[in-house]
Write a protein that holds these residues in place. Structure first.
Motif, PDB file in Angstrom:
ATOM      1  N   ALA A  29       0.860  -1.190   0.000  1.00 48.45           N
ATOM      2  CA  ALA A  29       0.000   0.000   0.000  1.00 48.45           C
ATOM      3  C   ALA A  29       0.894   1.237   0.000  1.00 48.45           C
ATOM      4  N   PRO A  30       0.514   2.277  -0.745  1.00 47.11           N
ATOM      5  CA  PRO A  30       1.348   3.485  -0.744  1.00 47.11           C
ATOM      6  C   PRO A  30       1.372   4.133   0.637  1.00 47.11           C
ATOM      7  N   ASN A  31       2.530   4.664   0.984  1.00 48.95           N
ATOM      8  CA  ASN A  31       2.698   5.379   2.245  1.00 48.95           C
ATOM      9  C   ASN A  31       2.131   6.791   2.151  1.00 48.95           C
ATOM     10  N   TYR A  32       2.107   7.319   0.942  1.00 44.86           N
ATOM     11  CA  TYR A  32       1.608   8.673   0.694  1.00 44.86           C
ATOM     12  C   TYR A  32       1.095   8.712  -0.740  1.00 44.86           C
ATOM     13  N   SER A  33      -0.040   9.343  -0.967  1.00 45.46           N
ATOM     14  CA  SER A  33      -0.521   9.522  -2.337  1.00 45.46           C
ATOM     15  C   SER A  33      -1.209  10.873  -2.459  1.00 45.46           C
ATOM     16  N   THR A  34      -1.141  11.419  -3.664  1.00 47.72           N
ATOM     17  CA  THR A  34      -1.751  12.714  -3.943  1.00 47.72           C
ATOM     18  C   THR A  34      -1.993  12.824  -5.436  1.00 47.72           C
ATOM     19  N   GLN A  35      -2.699  13.842  -5.821  1.00 47.01           N
ATOM     20  CA  GLN A  35      -2.886  14.171  -7.224  1.00 47.01           C
ATOM     21  C   GLN A  35      -2.376  15.582  -7.453  1.00 47.01           C
ATOM     22  N   THR A  36      -1.840  15.802  -8.645  1.00 48.11           N
ATOM     23  CA  THR A  36      -1.316  17.117  -8.985  1.00 48.11           C
ATOM     24  C   THR A  36      -1.706  17.450 -10.415  1.00 48.11           C
ATOM     25  N   GLU A  37      -1.827  18.723 -10.703  1.00 49.45           N
ATOM     26  CA  GLU A  37      -2.145  19.180 -12.051  1.00 49.45           C
ATOM     27  C   GLU A  37      -0.942  19.078 -12.979  1.00 49.45           C
ATOM     28  N   THR A  39       2.187  17.456 -15.130  1.00 48.28           N
ATOM     29  CA  THR A  39       2.276  16.269 -15.970  1.00 48.28           C
ATOM     30  C   THR A  39       3.155  15.213 -15.305  1.00 48.28           C
ATOM     31  N   VAL A  40       3.003  13.976 -15.759  1.00 53.55           N
ATOM     32  CA  VAL A  40       3.835  12.880 -15.254  1.00 53.55           C
ATOM     33  C   VAL A  40       5.306  13.213 -15.469  1.00 53.55           C
ATOM     34  N   SER A  41       5.657  13.713 -16.652  1.00 56.83           N
ATOM     35  CA  SER A  41       7.071  14.000 -16.937  1.00 56.83           C
ATOM     36  C   SER A  41       7.622  15.130 -16.076  1.00 56.83           C
ATOM     37  N   ASP A  42       6.794  16.135 -15.754  1.00 55.33           N
ATOM     38  CA  ASP A  42       7.268  17.209 -14.880  1.00 55.33           C
ATOM     39  C   ASP A  42       7.560  16.695 -13.472  1.00 55.33           C
ATOM     40  N   VAL A  43       6.647  15.893 -12.935  1.00 58.28           N
ATOM     41  CA  VAL A  43       6.844  15.339 -11.587  1.00 58.28           C
ATOM     42  C   VAL A  43       8.022  14.375 -11.591  1.00 58.28           C
ATOM     43  N   GLU A  44       8.119  13.560 -12.621  1.00 67.88           N
ATOM     44  CA  GLU A  44       9.231  12.616 -12.742  1.00 67.88           C
ATOM     45  C   GLU A  44      10.569  13.348 -12.753  1.00 67.88           C
ATOM     46  N   GLY A  45      10.667  14.394 -13.545  1.00 67.51           N
ATOM     47  CA  GLY A  45      11.916  15.148 -13.628  1.00 67.51           C
ATOM     48  C   GLY A  45      12.307  15.757 -12.296  1.00 67.51           C
ATOM     49  N   LEU A  84       3.963   7.075 -10.795  1.00 70.08           N
ATOM     50  CA  LEU A  84       3.289   8.242 -11.366  1.00 70.08           C
ATOM     51  C   LEU A  84       2.397   7.752 -12.505  1.00 70.08           C
ATOM     52  N   ARG A  85       1.101   8.095 -12.418  1.00 63.31           N
ATOM     53  CA  ARG A  85       0.162   7.658 -13.451  1.00 63.31           C
ATOM     54  C   ARG A  85      -0.710   8.826 -13.894  1.00 63.31           C
ATOM     55  N   PRO A  86      -0.897   8.955 -15.204  1.00 64.92           N
ATOM     56  CA  PRO A  86      -1.833   9.981 -15.666  1.00 64.92           C
ATOM     57  C   PRO A  86      -3.251   9.600 -15.241  1.00 64.92           C
ATOM     58  N   ASN A  87      -4.038  10.602 -14.834  1.00 64.10           N
ATOM     59  CA  ASN A  87      -5.387  10.361 -14.349  1.00 64.10           C
ATOM     60  C   ASN A  87      -6.261  11.532 -14.785  1.00 64.10           C
ATOM     61  N   ALA A  88      -7.043  11.337 -15.857  1.00 64.21           N
ATOM     62  CA  ALA A  88      -7.883  12.401 -16.420  1.00 64.21           C
ATOM     63  C   ALA A  88      -7.013  13.613 -16.754  1.00 64.21           C
ATOM     64  N   ASN A  89      -7.204  14.735 -16.049  1.00 63.15           N
ATOM     65  CA  ASN A  89      -6.439  15.960 -16.319  1.00 63.15           C
ATOM     66  C   ASN A  89      -5.331  16.204 -15.312  1.00 63.15           C
ATOM     67  N   ASP A  90      -4.978  15.194 -14.546  1.00 60.31           N
ATOM     68  CA  ASP A  90      -3.916  15.368 -13.561  1.00 60.31           C
ATOM     69  C   ASP A  90      -3.056  14.113 -13.480  1.00 60.31           C
ATOM     70  N   THR A  91      -2.183  14.078 -12.492  1.00 62.74           N
ATOM     71  CA  THR A  91      -1.271  12.962 -12.295  1.00 62.74           C
ATOM     72  C   THR A  91      -1.458  12.395 -10.894  1.00 62.74           C
ATOM     73  N   LEU A  92      -1.604  11.077 -10.811  1.00 64.38           N
ATOM     74  CA  LEU A  92      -1.680  10.388  -9.525  1.00 64.38           C
ATOM     75  C   LEU A  92      -0.258  10.035  -9.104  1.00 64.38           C
ATOM     76  N   MET A 108      10.529  15.273  -0.371  1.00 63.35           N
ATOM     77  CA  MET A 108      10.911  15.619  -1.738  1.00 63.35           C
ATOM     78  C   MET A 108       9.760  15.356  -2.696  1.00 63.35           C
ATOM     79  N   VAL A 109       9.075  14.231  -2.517  1.00 67.64           N
ATOM     80  CA  VAL A 109       7.927  13.909  -3.367  1.00 67.64           C
ATOM     81  C   VAL A 109       6.831  14.953  -3.179  1.00 67.64           C
ATOM     82  N   ARG A 110       6.558  15.297  -1.941  1.00 67.44           N
ATOM     83  CA  ARG A 110       5.527  16.306  -1.666  1.00 67.44           C
ATOM     84  C   ARG A 110       5.868  17.642  -2.298  1.00 67.44           C
ATOM     85  N   GLU A 111       7.127  18.057  -2.198  1.00 63.20           N
ATOM     86  CA  GLU A 111       7.547  19.330  -2.791  1.00 63.20           C
ATOM     87  C   GLU A 111       7.415  19.307  -4.312  1.00 63.20           C
ATOM     88  N   CYS A 112       7.683  18.159  -4.912  1.00 64.29           N
ATOM     89  CA  CYS A 112       7.610  18.044  -6.369  1.00 64.29           C
ATOM     90  C   CYS A 112       6.176  17.986  -6.881  1.00 64.29           C
TER      91      CYS A 112
END
Length: 121
Positions: A29-37, A39-45, A84-92, A108-112
């Motif tokens: 189970a994930p320790n932390y999860s969120t959605q962000t507006e 893109t997957v590539s922006d969060v990944e970078g 990181l997964r695309p989800n409609a208009n945001d990223t999970l 670091m994940v939260r800041e990104c």
């Protein structure tokens, strides 16, 4: 007689190794999860840039639009990862850790994952 004991011991060892597999970090189970507006590539970078200098055994896997980043914490060697997964208009964004890792990695994940609007840019 010794050779038969050795053969049995070898078979038992091979069976134990074959039957014991390490579950994937991402099967937990994930320790932390969120959605962000973002893109997957922006969060990944962002996460990759921060983690590469502060972890061991860094790896990234891309498949079907999903990105998995996996590493070990620098000092204690705890397995950590992000999916990181695309989800409609945001990223999970989902953060995983095998055991309790240093909180800096989750930070670091939260800041990104903060959107540009929430950071004032």
């Amino acid at each position: 007689m010794n050779l038969s004991y050795l053969a049995v011991a070898a078979i038992v060892c091979v069976a134990l190794v074959a039957c014991s597999h390490k579950d994937s970090l991402f099967s937990l189970a994930p320790n932390y999860s969120t959605q962000t507006e973002q893109t997957v590539s922006d969060v990944e970078g962002c996460i990759a840039g921060r983690w590469q200098a502060s972890v061991r055994h860094f790896s990234e896997v891309r498949a079907n639009g999903t990105v998995r980043i996996e590493a070990q914490s620098l000092f204690r060697g705890i397995a950590i990862g992000v999916r990181l997964r695309p989800n409609a208009n945001d990223t999970l964004v989902e953060y995983f850790q095998r055991r309790v890792a240093d909180p800096i990695y989750r930070s670091m994940v939260r800041e990104c994952t903060r959107t540009l609007a929430s950071t004032g840019h």
